[in-house]
Design a protein around this motif. Structure first.
Motif, mmCIF file in Angstrom:
data_model
loop_
_atom_site.group_PDB
_atom_site.id
_atom_site.type_symbol
_atom_site.label_atom_id
_atom_site.label_comp_id
_atom_site.label_asym_id
_atom_site.label_seq_id
_atom_site.Cartn_x
_atom_site.Cartn_y
_atom_site.Cartn_z
ATOM 1 N N ALA A 16 44.319 -42.809 17.225
ATOM 2 C CA ALA A 16 45.158 -43.752 17.973
ATOM 3 C C ALA A 16 44.445 -44.264 19.209
ATOM 4 N N GLU A 17 43.772 -43.374 19.923
ATOM 5 C CA GLU A 17 43.051 -43.783 21.132
ATOM 6 C C GLU A 17 41.869 -44.678 20.796
ATOM 7 N N ALA A 18 41.171 -44.380 19.707
ATOM 8 C CA ALA A 18 40.037 -45.202 19.304
ATOM 9 C C ALA A 18 40.485 -46.600 18.885
ATOM 10 N N VAL A 19 41.602 -46.665 18.167
ATOM 11 C CA VAL A 19 42.147 -47.962 17.778
ATOM 12 C C VAL A 19 42.517 -48.762 19.025
ATOM 13 N N GLU A 20 43.200 -48.120 19.958
ATOM 14 C CA GLU A 20 43.566 -48.796 21.203
ATOM 15 C C GLU A 20 42.329 -49.236 21.979
ATOM 16 N N GLY A 21 41.296 -48.392 21.973
ATOM 17 C CA GLY A 21 40.058 -48.742 22.660
ATOM 18 C C GLY A 21 39.373 -49.944 22.045
ATOM 19 N N ALA A 52 46.938 -53.139 14.520
ATOM 20 C CA ALA A 52 45.936 -53.596 15.484
ATOM 21 C C ALA A 52 45.075 -54.726 14.934
ATOM 22 N N GLY A 53 45.181 -54.992 13.627
ATOM 23 C CA GLY A 53 44.370 -56.055 13.024
ATOM 24 C C GLY A 53 42.907 -55.695 12.867
ATOM 25 N N LEU A 54 42.607 -54.393 12.775
ATOM 26 C CA LEU A 54 41.219 -53.947 12.644
ATOM 27 C C LEU A 54 40.809 -53.819 11.179
ATOM 28 N N ARG A 55 39.534 -53.988 10.929
ATOM 29 C CA ARG A 55 38.939 -53.650 9.643
ATOM 30 C C ARG A 55 38.451 -52.204 9.695
ATOM 31 N N VAL A 56 38.504 -51.509 8.561
ATOM 32 C CA VAL A 56 37.903 -50.178 8.453
ATOM 33 C C VAL A 56 36.530 -50.360 7.812
ATOM 34 N N ASP A 254 25.783 -35.985 25.681
ATOM 35 C CA ASP A 254 26.011 -36.731 26.919
ATOM 36 C C ASP A 254 26.931 -37.925 26.691
ATOM 37 N N VAL A 255 26.757 -38.598 25.567
ATOM 38 C CA VAL A 255 27.623 -39.732 25.238
ATOM 39 C C VAL A 255 29.046 -39.244 25.030
ATOM 40 N N TRP A 256 29.197 -38.135 24.344
ATOM 41 C CA TRP A 256 30.540 -37.596 24.099
ATOM 42 C C TRP A 256 31.222 -37.159 25.389
ATOM 43 N N ALA A 257 30.422 -36.686 26.364
ATOM 44 C CA ALA A 257 30.995 -36.217 27.625
ATOM 45 C C ALA A 257 31.344 -37.371 28.569
ATOM 46 N N ALA A 258 30.781 -38.537 28.326
ATOM 47 C CA ALA A 258 30.999 -39.683 29.202
ATOM 48 C C ALA A 258 32.379 -40.291 28.967
ATOM 49 N N ASP A 259 32.825 -41.100 29.923
ATOM 50 C CA ASP A 259 34.088 -41.805 29.774
ATOM 51 C C ASP A 259 33.996 -42.753 28.573
ATOM 52 N N PRO A 260 34.892 -42.630 27.606
ATOM 53 C CA PRO A 260 34.779 -43.460 26.401
ATOM 54 C C PRO A 260 34.813 -44.960 26.685
ATOM 55 N N ASP A 261 35.561 -45.390 27.684
ATOM 56 C CA ASP A 261 35.584 -46.816 27.996
ATOM 57 C C ASP A 261 34.232 -47.293 28.522
#
Length: 278
Positions: A16-21, A52-56, A254-261
């Motif tokens: 859900a968060e990834a879709v919103e992002g 959300a109108g996204l493609r998978v 490091d990427v995973w620990a960073a702010d996703p936005d």
């Protein structure tokens, strides 16, 4: 060619968060992972993505076929069914390493050094899985992995090997993944991309870090942070006829620990400045 977020790049986010992002950052497609879809709920994931109108762009992953077990075959059929439900452009197949070598571990029960036999098991499994996928409108995407993963994750190390296995099947049943991290080093890369043509089911990008971390699985970096020149590969993929989504898939602590936005913003900038220029 449009940008897609592979969910593992922002691993802290739920579906859900990834879709919103993606919506927030104007990214039109998402590559999903099965365990995250299961946690969110398949039906809810379908609704979230659709609303959300996204493609998978892909579902990760099927494969691990070299052990020859019925359990693995059953799980791959489930993965195909899940990809069909999600309307995924392809199901990524990481085919598995030597029998008896679990991913990220040493040899154990059932270990065999017979690499040709392991590759033959993959070919045999495809004779059953490809028709099953075709009946459900799902495209299997064989992913060659860098040779350092041959023992425990993928006995397919080159795009040429993946194409050899794919060729007996219709292009809409079995294709291949071009992942820059895994194939950038291959002296036959551009010839094999041209050979692949319509077989290219997914184009994934991230950089190859140097030096690699102690856990080489986490050596995938943001584009521009490593040694890969992306534009020539993108040009070759486009000239081969691929016009689908370009997934950014990064395994990096490091990427995973960073702010996703922040990761999303950097990803968009690097995609535009490094991956797309022709």
């Amino acid at each position: 060619m449009k940008l897609s977020l592979n969910q593992w790049t922002t691993r802290r986010w739920t579906v859900a968060e990834a879709v919103e992002g993606c919506v927030r950052h104007g990214v039109e497609a998402i590559g999903l992972w099965r365990q995250e879809v299961a946690a969110q709920g398949p039906a809810e994931t379908v609704k979230l993505v659709g609303d959300a109108g996204l493609r998978v762009s892909s579902l990760c992953r099927g494969g691990f076929l070299t052990g020859g077990s019925q359990e693995a075959m059953d799980d791959n059929r489930r993965a195909i069914d899940e990809a069909a439900e999600l309307g995924a452009a392809c199901l990524v197949m990481v085919v598995g390493g030597l029998p008896g070598v679990p991913a990220g571990q040493g040899p154990g029960e059932g270990f065999s050094r017979d690499l040709p036999a392991a590759r033959e098991r993959v070919a045999e499994a495809l004779t059953l899985l490809a028709p099953y996928a075709g009946e459900r409108g799902v495209r299997l995407a064989l992913e060659p992995l860098h040779p350092m993963y041959c023992a425990d994750r993928a006995v397919l190390s080159t795009l040429g090997q993946a194409l050899d296995l794919a060729e007996p099947y219709p292009v809409d049943q079995v294709g291949v993944v071009v992942d820059t991290f895994h194939v950038w080093w291959d002296p036959e890369l551009f010839a094999q991309i041209a050979r692949a043509g319509a077989r290219i089911a997914s184009y994934q990008v991230c950089d190859f870090l140097q030096p690699l971390p102690a856990d080489v699985l986490l050596g995938r970096g943001m584009m521009g942070d490593g040694v890969i020149e992306f534009a020539p590969i993108t040009r070759a993929v486009r000239q081969a006829g691929y016009a689908g989504d370009v997934e950014v898939e990064i395994f990096n602590a490091d990427v995973w620990a960073a702010d996703p936005d922040t990761v999303m913003s950097t990803m968009k900038d690097r995609f535009a400045s490094l991956v797309l220029p022709l």
